[in-house]
Design a protein around this motif. Structure first.
Motif, mmCIF file in Angstrom:
data_model
loop_
_atom_site.group_PDB
_atom_site.id
_atom_site.type_symbol
_atom_site.label_atom_id
_atom_site.label_comp_id
_atom_site.label_asym_id
_atom_site.label_seq_id
_atom_site.Cartn_x
_atom_site.Cartn_y
_atom_site.Cartn_z
ATOM 1 N N PRO A 127 0.806 -1.230 0.000
ATOM 2 C CA PRO A 127 0.000 0.000 0.000
ATOM 3 C C PRO A 127 0.834 1.273 0.000
ATOM 4 C CG PRO A 127 0.143 -0.856 2.221
ATOM 5 C CD PRO A 127 0.930 -1.797 1.346
ATOM 6 N N LEU A 173 3.012 4.192 -2.781
ATOM 7 C CA LEU A 173 3.381 4.569 -4.143
ATOM 8 C C LEU A 173 4.874 4.327 -4.357
ATOM 9 C CD1 LEU A 173 1.867 6.322 -6.530
ATOM 10 C CD2 LEU A 173 3.646 7.948 -5.919
ATOM 11 N N TRP A 180 -8.132 9.767 -5.535
ATOM 12 C CA TRP A 180 -8.589 10.254 -4.227
ATOM 13 C C TRP A 180 -9.823 9.498 -3.753
ATOM 14 C CZ3 TRP A 180 -7.699 11.751 0.252
ATOM 15 C CH2 TRP A 180 -8.620 12.456 1.035
ATOM 16 N N GLN A 189 -8.629 6.458 -2.276
ATOM 17 C CA GLN A 189 -7.688 6.737 -1.188
ATOM 18 C C GLN A 189 -8.427 7.200 0.067
ATOM 19 O OE1 GLN A 189 -4.195 6.645 -1.122
ATOM 20 N NE2 GLN A 189 -4.096 7.503 0.928
ATOM 21 N N LYS A 244 -7.644 0.006 -1.753
ATOM 22 C CA LYS A 244 -6.288 0.536 -1.553
ATOM 23 C C LYS A 244 -5.372 0.108 -2.700
ATOM 24 C CE LYS A 244 -5.148 2.495 1.520
ATOM 25 N NZ LYS A 244 -5.181 3.978 1.541
ATOM 26 N N ARG A 261 -6.169 1.865 -5.963
ATOM 27 C CA ARG A 261 -5.805 3.273 -5.942
ATOM 28 C C ARG A 261 -4.402 3.468 -6.523
ATOM 29 N NH1 ARG A 261 -2.367 6.274 -5.161
ATOM 30 N NH2 ARG A 261 -1.936 7.908 -3.655
ATOM 31 N N ASP A 309 -2.988 5.095 -10.329
ATOM 32 C CA ASP A 309 -2.222 6.334 -10.170
ATOM 33 C C ASP A 309 -1.125 6.406 -11.236
ATOM 34 O OD1 ASP A 309 -0.453 8.381 -9.234
ATOM 35 O OD2 ASP A 309 -1.231 8.104 -7.199
#
Lengths: 313, 564
Positions: free
Chosen positions: A119, A121, A145, A148, A177, A180, A184
């Protein structure tokens, strides 16, 4: 401000006495949140009452519990809106998680599932070195978002039937999660993430309980559906994803050749002859076998379908 | 008793603690993060509006870091250490880029760059934001980033009892697992206190239930000083009646405060900045309006968003809209939101320099709201608390790395039994008062006497009442005798911490005979630079608060009259 006396029935629990219900009476007005109700019970009547609460504005996810049987955040629940005609309200701990004390449960199993989806980036090395600036469209930001916004409250997992039956299912929150980060544009680990999530995504039954109970409107089930859209980019082969591919291919093929989804063919192709036979026996027993041979004709205007499928490709 | 050894122990899993944890762990040292809640439950999550940053190439073309520092210095009514403010401004852009690289999903401009908006006290717009849940998004980003480190261990739902000292050196801390009440000794040579604020000692506060000044309390008991504890911020727009925060973002986006005559009263008090004057000024103006009978029945004013339109409100101020709807039953696109000031932030804190180091003990550091680096002075500007947690969380993390490189863990194990015995004593006692009585009294005293308007009589009364409460707290007892997640025991321990911190706050407020920023004295309504341009330093020595002073650091800005 006008106040009303209410009765709060709380299912208490401790290791020594086990579970038992206890009732408290207190006054509340039309703005009193359940977190404030609990705080006042603890402060004025029963100091031993145990529950979690922190922000009282639905961003910290501490006060998850069942209120009148519904998985809820106590802070998001206004006491006078939740009482029944006798001005009573029932409060107990969340389902699924082991009870610890009164309204407190052990939700480690929830956290463990979150940790499993990597979880965080992983940006490009040049960005981490400060050599490059990351850009992101406002539209991409909005979608990232949305998923998130999960506050780790654990309500969706407590309400999810699949999690209870299937240990390998990561559960709604972890899927939101995980997706997300797939979604991204700044992330660099998409294929690793698909490896983590794709098999589990097909273990969801799309029952929408997570959609119902999420206090942040994260819609985890939508994240799961969107993850499935990446099946073409997924390199792995697990029994479930092999089946999913067969299902997808057959759907496409059926539409191309007949213009509709023919359930019996789809079933046979997806699950294979052996599994289909086993189910056929069950169907015979329950008298539903006749439906397998119902007449299912092709659509009339196949040329139009072919054009549409051609455009898609 | 269980014992574990680490290079660094961090008390608090909010933004400052986690930023430092990431930095110290990245340098290869072992870290334990201890918190009474799971990290994402920390109060950082409640920060709404945003984080101020000057970003090169992505700011107003006329802006520069010096304007930002100047805004902080003036906003803090010249009690700001100007070197600290300059460092904060200078590093603001790079810290936002770092958060972005770690995954924070900042709102964007159409060209993909990070968006910005105005906040109170800013000469140019600088606030970067993630909808109106900026704190929550950043907290999750830092927590999630930390899950990539194997050398960070979390002690979630562990309550810290006290600091362990060996001579003048830190030798770790003692905590208690809340689920079982089993004590654990976490030994380390570096200790970071990043435990957040103190709001629960006020009857009306926007803070989380967990903000009970635990870090400040244990620091005081270990002989560590609190700096400027008389400075407490009251936020203008606490939702009536629940005191949930309605972000300053609302006024930044154009919302207007109105009294019961429909007047935009801030025009009278701050003719240039109106509703976006600093928070101390707006809160005082609101209190005057209510006091002089221009509030609504029940004691509140109106925050008018209606002219912004429903679509815009929901897009930019979702949390404010939801909060008003859910918690006050008001549709902000049709009615004014009922608001009144509520305690919001503690400018004072553990006395540290710009490296995050405290000099009372060897190996103790502090960052975030629990610390007082003196970037906020006598009043904090909006969007600067998040900025402080991450900038000074990182600075302090770097300082700790250097400290760890040159220091070894203390060899001896300290005797920690007295710390544990003191905690268990509340359970063993069979009679006395329970925490709820003392806490409620304290919350009333602090709100009524150490609030927005203060004077000698109120403060002297507060000091004497808190003194009395501290005596009564010694015979506090816990009715729940089980060791099974006994939250009553932790409430009692929190009460002990709140009382110790409140005692220094009231004493320092009584001592400071001037008005500056958020410290407003009806009996001394002017700022007095000649006598009071200095930091208050408070030590707790048994039943006495010892007060001394430190000079304010100047670099370039001389005090001037503070008008907005």
């Amino acid at each position: 401000m006008e106040e009303k006396e209410i009765t709060v029935n709380i299912k208490k629990y401790n290791d020594k006495d086990g579970a038992f219900w206890k009732s408290y009476k207190l006054k509340a007005d039309k703005y009193t949140q359940m977190t404030e109700v609990l705080r006042r019970i603890k402060s004025e009547q029963d100091p031993s009452l145990a529950y979690r609460a922190s922000c009282h504005m639905a961003v910290c996810g501490s006060c998850s519990m069942k209120i009148n049987g519904i998985p809820s955040l106590a802070c998001r629940t206004i006491a006078l809106q939740a009482v029944d005609e006798k001005n009573e309200i029932n409060v107990e701990s969340m389902d699924y998680y082991p009870g610890v004390r009164d309204l407190i449960t052990d939700i480690d199993v929830f956290y463990d599932k979150m940790y499993k989806v990597m979880p965080r980036l992983i940006a490009d090395e040049s960005v981490l070195m400060g050599e490059n600036e990351q850009r992101m469209t406002p539209e991409n930001q909005t979608e990232v978002w949305k998923f998130q916004e999960c506050i780790y409250c654990g309500l969706c997992v407590s309400a999810c039937p699949s999690v209870k039956e299937d240990e390998q299912f990561l559960g709604p929150a972890a899927h939101a999660k995980g997706f997300r980060f797939i979604d991204d544009v700044r992330d660099t680990k998409k294929s690793e993430r698909l490896d983590l999530l794709m098999d589990s995504a097909y273990r969801c039954t799309s029952c929408y309980m997570c959609y119902e109970v999420c206090p942040q409107d994260v819609q985890p089930v939508i994240a799961i559906k969107k993850t499935k859209n990446y099946l073409d980019q997924y390199k792995g082969n697990t029994p479930i994803t092999i089946m999913a591919r067969k299902h997808d291919d057959t759907v496409e093929n059926l539409i191309e050749t007949t213009g509709k989804i023919k359930e019996s063919t789809l079933f046979l192709k997806t699950f294979g002859f052996g599994e289909a036979m086993r189910d056929a026996i069950d169907m015979l027993k329950s008298g539903k076998f006749k439906y397998a041979f119902e007449k299912d004709s092709n659509v009339k205007n196949m040329n139009e379908i072919k054009n549409m499928m051609g455009e898609k490709k | 008793m269980e014992k574990k050894e680490y290079d660094a122990v961090i008390l608090g899993g909010g933004l400052a603690g986690l930023m430092a944890a990431n930095i110290v762990a990245a340098a290869g040292f072992s870290v334990a993060v201890v918190s009474k809640v799971f990290p994402t439950r920390s109060h950082s999550a409640a920060a709404e509006g945003g984080i101020a940053a000057y970003m090169m190439g992505n700011s107003d073309p006329n802006d520069d870091p010096d304007f930002m520092s100047y805004d902080e210095v003036k906003g803090g009514d010249y009690l700001v250490d100007q070197d600290a403010a300059e460092l904060l401004s200078k590093k603001s852009g790079e810290i936002v880029s770092l958060l972005d690289a770690w995954g924070a999903p900042f709102n964007r401009q159409p060209d993909g760059r990070i968006a910005l908006r105005y906040f109170g006290g800013q000469t140019y717009p600088r606030t970067r934001f993630i909808a109106d849940k900026t704190g929550m998004a950043l907290l999750h980003t830092l927590f999630e980033h930390s899950t990539g480190f194997k050398n960070i261990e979390y002690y979630n739902e562990y309550y810290v009892l006290d600091i362990v000292k060996e001579g003048n050196n830190v030798n770790g801390l003692v905590a208690m697992e809340m689920k079982t009440l089993n004590p654990i000794y976490l030994k380390s040579r570096a200790l970071l206190i990043a435990s957040g604020g103190i709001g629960m000692m006020y009857k009306h506060t926007t803070n989380s239930y967990i903000n009970t000044g635990d870090g400040q309390g244990i620091a005081l008991r270990s002989g560590v000083a609190l700096k400027d504890p008389e400075f407490v911020q009251f936020h203008p727009t606490g939702l009536y009646p629940s005191d949930i925060l309605i972000s300053e973002a609302a006024r930044a986006e154009g919302a207007i405060l109105k009294n019961n005559k429909g007047e935009r009263f801030m025009a009278k008090y701050a003719p240039h900045k109106f509703d976006l004057a600093p928070r101390d000024i707006v809160s005082r103006s609101m209190t005057i309006e209510i006091r002089e009978g221009r509030g609504f029945e029940g004691g509140y004013l109106g925050l008018d968003l209606r002219h912004l339109g429903k679509k815009y409100i929901i897009e930019r101020l979702a949390l404010a809209y939801d909060a008003a709807k859910n918690f006050s039953g008001v549709d902000a696109s049709e009615e004014m939101i009922p608001v009144r000031p509520a305690q919001h932030y503690f400018m004072g804190g553990i006395d540290v320099d710009t490296t995050g180091t405290n000099h009372d003990l060897n190996g103790i550091f502090s960052a975030g709201e629990s610390a007082c680096v003196s970037v906020h002075g006598a009043n904090r500007l909006g969007s600067n608390s998040l900025l402080e947690t991450v900038v000074y969380g990182r600075e302090t993390g770097n300082t700790m790395v250097e400290f760890l490189k040159t220091h070894k863990n203390v060899e001896t194990n300290s005797n920690v039994e007295p710390i544990i015995d003191a905690a268990y004593a509340y359970i063993k006692r069979e009679t006395g008062e329970h925490f709820g009585v003392l806490t409620e009294e304290l919350r009333d005293i602090m709100w009524d006497n150490v609030g927005i308007f203060r004077d000698n009589d109120k403060l002297a009364e507060a000091v004497s009442k808190i003194k009395d409460l501290r005596v009564r707290a010694r015979s506090m007892y816990v009715t729940d005798k089980t060791s099974n997640y006994n939250t009553e025991l932790f409430n009692a321990l929190e009460t002990r911490n709140m009382l110790d911190v409140a005692y220094t706050m009231a004493t320092a407020a009584l001592n400071r005979k001037e008005t500056r920023g958020a410290h407003f004295r009806d009996d001394f309504p002017e700022r007095d630079d000649k006598n009071w341009m200095k930091h208050t330093i408070t030590y707790l020595a048994g039943d006495e608060v010892k007060i001394s002073y430190k000079p304010v650091t100047y670099t370039r800005w001389k005090p001037e009259v503070r008008v907005y």
